[in-house]
Design a protein around this motif. Sequence first.
Motif, PDB file in Angstrom:
ATOM      1  N   ILE A  50      -2.993  46.566  50.064  1.00 19.53           N
ATOM      2  CA  ILE A  50      -1.726  46.256  49.396  1.00 19.53           C
ATOM      3  C   ILE A  50      -0.706  45.875  50.464  1.00 19.53           C
ATOM      4  CG2 ILE A  50       0.099  47.154  47.891  1.00 19.53           C
ATOM      5  CD1 ILE A  50      -1.991  49.273  46.953  1.00 19.53           C
ATOM      6  N   SER A  74      -2.903  52.926  46.440  1.00 21.69           N
ATOM      7  CA  SER A  74      -1.730  52.843  45.568  1.00 21.69           C
ATOM      8  C   SER A  74      -0.790  54.015  45.823  1.00 21.69           C
ATOM      9  CB  SER A  74      -2.142  52.772  44.097  1.00 21.69           C
ATOM     10  OG  SER A  74      -2.910  53.887  43.744  1.00 21.69           O
ATOM     11  N   PHE A  88       1.287  52.981  48.722  1.00 21.22           N
ATOM     12  CA  PHE A  88       2.208  51.946  48.252  1.00 21.22           C
ATOM     13  C   PHE A  88       3.369  52.578  47.495  1.00 21.22           C
ATOM     14  CE2 PHE A  88       3.586  49.397  44.632  1.00 21.22           C
ATOM     15  CZ  PHE A  88       4.136  48.303  45.286  1.00 21.22           C
ATOM     16  N   ASN A  99      12.744  45.918  44.917  1.00 20.83           N
ATOM     17  CA  ASN A  99      11.531  45.105  44.882  1.00 20.83           C
ATOM     18  C   ASN A  99      11.740  43.928  43.945  1.00 20.83           C
ATOM     19  OD1 ASN A  99       8.975  44.048  44.722  1.00 20.83           O
ATOM     20  ND2 ASN A  99       8.035  45.857  43.830  1.00 20.83           N
ATOM     21  N   ARG A 157       1.978  39.712  38.902  1.00 19.09           N
ATOM     22  CA  ARG A 157       0.998  39.365  39.936  1.00 19.09           C
ATOM     23  C   ARG A 157       1.693  39.229  41.279  1.00 19.09           C
ATOM     24  NH1 ARG A 157       1.597  33.536  40.066  1.00 19.09           N
ATOM     25  NH2 ARG A 157       2.553  32.890  38.136  1.00 19.09           N
ATOM     26  N   ALA A 158       0.886  39.156  42.315  1.00 15.13           N
ATOM     27  CA  ALA A 158       1.418  39.046  43.674  1.00 15.13           C
ATOM     28  C   ALA A 158       2.065  37.679  43.887  1.00 15.13           C
ATOM     29  CB  ALA A 158       0.286  39.249  44.673  1.00 15.13           C
ATOM     30  N   TYR A 208       1.892  38.852  48.735  1.00 14.60           N
ATOM     31  CA  TYR A 208       2.569  40.145  48.762  1.00 14.60           C
ATOM     32  C   TYR A 208       2.535  40.791  47.376  1.00 14.60           C
ATOM     33  CZ  TYR A 208       4.371  38.634  53.247  1.00 14.60           C
ATOM     34  OH  TYR A 208       4.466  38.195  54.539  1.00 14.60           O
ATOM     35  N   ASP A 209       2.242  42.086  47.365  1.00 17.55           N
ATOM     36  CA  ASP A 209       2.259  42.848  46.109  1.00 17.55           C
ATOM     37  C   ASP A 209       3.673  43.313  45.779  1.00 17.55           C
ATOM     38  OD1 ASP A 209      -0.734  43.067  45.546  1.00 17.55           O
ATOM     39  OD2 ASP A 209      -0.587  43.714  47.627  1.00 17.55           O
TER      40      ASP A 209
END
Length: 94
Positions: A37, A57, A60, A74, A81-82, A86-87
Amino acid sequence: MKTALIGDKDIPEFDHDIMANLLITSTELNVVRQEQILLGIRNAKQEIYRVIGASSSKQFNNAAEELEDLGLSNELEEADRAKNGYDAIFGLTE
């Protein structure tokens, strides 16, 4: 978790807090990009200057919580989706 700076971008003042609050290891960018991630961190010019790699996760989620505590948000929180690999991409809200 691992992290690396990207190129010769401006490093914001809050970067010191990121390094102090997150238990991350600085390493080569290509090593960070191998993590499961990826989180990007934006500077004032809206450039991604730092990449953080998390292997789970849980890592993350912990990183996201710490970054939010520092006042970063964020921009991909509502995305399904990324983006550009990047997630999550964190930066200061304007």
